[in-house]
Design a protein around this motif. Structure first.
Motif, PDB file in Angstrom:
ATOM      1  N   UNK A  12     -16.191  48.399  14.936  1.00 25.18           N
ATOM      2  CA  UNK A  12     -15.872  47.271  14.274  1.00 25.18           C
ATOM      3  C   UNK A  12     -14.840  46.522  15.210  1.00 25.18           C
ATOM      4  N   UNK A  13     -13.508  46.936  15.203  1.00 24.50           N
ATOM      5  CA  UNK A  13     -12.450  46.649  15.960  1.00 24.50           C
ATOM      6  C   UNK A  13     -13.241  46.232  17.524  1.00 24.50           C
ATOM      7  N   UNK A  14     -13.673  45.741  17.702  1.00 20.92           N
ATOM      8  CA  UNK A  14     -14.886  45.588  19.268  1.00 20.92           C
ATOM      9  C   UNK A  14     -15.026  44.677  18.810  1.00 20.92           C
ATOM     10  N   UNK A  15     -16.089  44.599  17.754  1.00 23.79           N
ATOM     11  CA  UNK A  15     -17.099  43.928  17.705  1.00 23.79           C
ATOM     12  C   UNK A  15     -16.053  42.329  17.032  1.00 23.79           C
ATOM     13  N   UNK A  16     -15.100  42.653  16.155  1.00 25.49           N
ATOM     14  CA  UNK A  16     -14.118  41.904  15.793  1.00 25.49           C
ATOM     15  C   UNK A  16     -13.712  40.877  16.976  1.00 25.49           C
ATOM     16  N   UNK A  17     -13.587  42.113  18.461  1.00 30.60           N
ATOM     17  CA  UNK A  17     -12.286  40.863  19.214  1.00 30.60           C
ATOM     18  C   UNK A  17     -13.596  40.133  19.804  1.00 30.60           C
ATOM     19  N   UNK A  18     -14.475  40.389  20.076  1.00 33.96           N
ATOM     20  CA  UNK A  18     -15.821  40.110  20.912  1.00 33.96           C
ATOM     21  C   UNK A  18     -16.425  38.520  19.605  1.00 33.96           C
ATOM     22  N   UNK A  19     -15.470  38.295  18.124  1.00 34.86           N
ATOM     23  CA  UNK A  19     -16.111  37.329  17.069  1.00 34.86           C
ATOM     24  C   UNK A  19     -15.156  36.503  18.008  1.00 34.86           C
ATOM     25  N   UNK A  20     -13.502  36.837  17.328  1.00 34.58           N
ATOM     26  CA  UNK A  20     -12.681  35.839  17.681  1.00 34.58           C
ATOM     27  C   UNK A  20     -12.171  35.097  18.409  1.00 34.58           C
ATOM     28  N   UNK A  21     -13.114  36.268  19.806  1.00 41.57           N
ATOM     29  CA  UNK A  21     -12.357  34.978  20.639  1.00 41.57           C
ATOM     30  C   UNK A  21     -14.291  33.989  21.147  1.00 41.57           C
ATOM     31  N   UNK A  22     -15.289  34.219  20.827  1.00 42.44           N
ATOM     32  CA  UNK A  22     -15.907  33.245  20.057  1.00 42.44           C
ATOM     33  C   UNK A  22     -15.833  31.729  19.241  1.00 42.44           C
ATOM     34  N   UNK A  67      -9.195  51.210  20.711  1.00 46.49           N
ATOM     35  CA  UNK A  67     -10.950  51.496  20.155  1.00 46.49           C
ATOM     36  C   UNK A  67     -11.406  51.070  21.258  1.00 46.49           C
ATOM     37  N   UNK A  68     -11.294  50.164  22.323  1.00 44.31           N
ATOM     38  CA  UNK A  68     -12.608  49.601  23.297  1.00 44.31           C
ATOM     39  C   UNK A  68     -12.478  51.287  23.852  1.00 44.31           C
ATOM     40  N   UNK A  69     -11.252  52.381  24.701  1.00 39.98           N
ATOM     41  CA  UNK A  69     -11.446  53.455  24.994  1.00 39.98           C
ATOM     42  C   UNK A  69     -12.067  54.498  24.337  1.00 39.98           C
ATOM     43  N   UNK A  70     -12.055  54.192  23.023  1.00 43.71           N
ATOM     44  CA  UNK A  70     -12.749  55.089  22.171  1.00 43.71           C
ATOM     45  C   UNK A  70     -14.189  55.091  22.405  1.00 43.71           C
ATOM     46  N   UNK A  71     -14.244  53.760  22.150  1.00 46.90           N
ATOM     47  CA  UNK A  71     -16.365  53.440  22.134  1.00 46.90           C
ATOM     48  C   UNK A  71     -16.437  53.957  23.455  1.00 46.90           C
ATOM     49  N   UNK A  72     -15.590  53.452  24.759  1.00 45.05           N
ATOM     50  CA  UNK A  72     -16.554  53.973  25.753  1.00 45.05           C
ATOM     51  C   UNK A  72     -16.895  55.274  26.098  1.00 45.05           C
ATOM     52  N   UNK A  73     -15.693  55.409  25.690  1.00 48.27           N
ATOM     53  CA  UNK A  73     -15.891  57.401  26.057  1.00 48.27           C
ATOM     54  C   UNK A  73     -16.659  57.601  24.749  1.00 48.27           C
ATOM     55  N   UNK A  74     -16.612  57.279  23.845  1.00 42.43           N
ATOM     56  CA  UNK A  74     -17.924  58.321  22.878  1.00 42.43           C
ATOM     57  C   UNK A  74     -19.203  57.564  23.909  1.00 42.43           C
ATOM     58  N   UNK A 128     -23.764  36.309  18.437  1.00 39.81           N
ATOM     59  CA  UNK A 128     -23.361  34.739  16.903  1.00 39.81           C
ATOM     60  C   UNK A 128     -22.447  34.173  18.660  1.00 39.81           C
ATOM     61  N   UNK A 129     -21.591  35.541  18.541  1.00 40.76           N
ATOM     62  CA  UNK A 129     -19.516  35.656  19.523  1.00 40.76           C
ATOM     63  C   UNK A 129     -19.914  35.579  20.515  1.00 40.76           C
ATOM     64  N   UNK A 130     -21.432  36.239  20.991  1.00 40.37           N
ATOM     65  CA  UNK A 130     -21.766  35.927  22.611  1.00 40.37           C
ATOM     66  C   UNK A 130     -21.787  33.989  22.761  1.00 40.37           C
ATOM     67  N   UNK A 131     -23.002  33.354  21.690  1.00 41.07           N
ATOM     68  CA  UNK A 131     -22.671  32.215  21.835  1.00 41.07           C
ATOM     69  C   UNK A 131     -21.133  31.517  21.624  1.00 41.07           C
ATOM     70  N   UNK A 132     -21.041  31.534  21.005  1.00 42.14           N
ATOM     71  CA  UNK A 132     -19.221  30.966  20.997  1.00 42.14           C
ATOM     72  C   UNK A 132     -18.379  31.245  22.934  1.00 42.14           C
TER      73      UNK A 132
END
Length: 152
Positions: free
Chosen positions: A55-65, A90-97, A119-123
């Motif tokens: 969720x933290x990674x997804x919201x990062x992309x949303x905020x950037x977008x 969070x990024x490291x945790x997700x990448x490791x998992x 939607x985030x990727x579009x932005x």
């Protein structure tokens, strides 16, 4: 540029290259738990922690977008770097998992978030296209990519 940002999300979503090997916990001894099934470090706790990290990674992309389309590209780069650093754990945790036994769970969590990520990727693509001539923004987006070494 569109390809670069798509590769970032795809890499984080499943085939991410982590910066360190996955952490493997020793199994607990029989009878060491309370028997309630509510212990925070069990499978449910690990799933919840991973879901929170995704969720933290997804919201990062949303905020950037959602960065202002008329804003400064250099300021956007600095903001992306700050937000990425804030979510580094969070990024490291997700990448490791994504590299270990929880890869299917990571895939499922990102699949559930795919409409938000699209939607985030579009932005992000629009920002990347607008700021293609700004090296600091290109570098900030590249640092989100798996396997890219973070610079101090």
């Amino acid at each position: 540029m569109v390809l670069m940002t798509a590769v970032m999300v795809v890499g984080v979503m499943g085939s991410a290259c982590g910066t360190k090997p996955p952490v493997v916990e020793e199994p607990k001894e029989a009878g060491s738990g309370t028997g309630t099934g509510t212990e925070g470090d069990g499978a449910g706790g690990a799933k919840d922690a991973l879901a929170t990290a995704v969720e933290r990674v997804v919201t990062l992309y949303e905020e950037i977008g959602r960065l202002p389309p008329a804003g400064s590209c250099a300021e956007a780069a600095a903001t992306i770097d700050r937000w990425t650093a804030e979510r580094g754990d969070a990024i490291v945790q997700v990448r490791d998992a994504a590299q270990g036994e929880q890869a299917a769970l990571v895939d499922g969590l990102f699949h559930d978030a795919s409409p938000r990520l699209a939607a985030a990727m579009k932005g992000i693509d629009e920002l990347a296209a607008r700021c293609a001539s700004e090296p600091s923004l290109t570098a900030a987006l590249a640092r989100l990519s798996p396997g890219t070494e973070r610079q101090p």
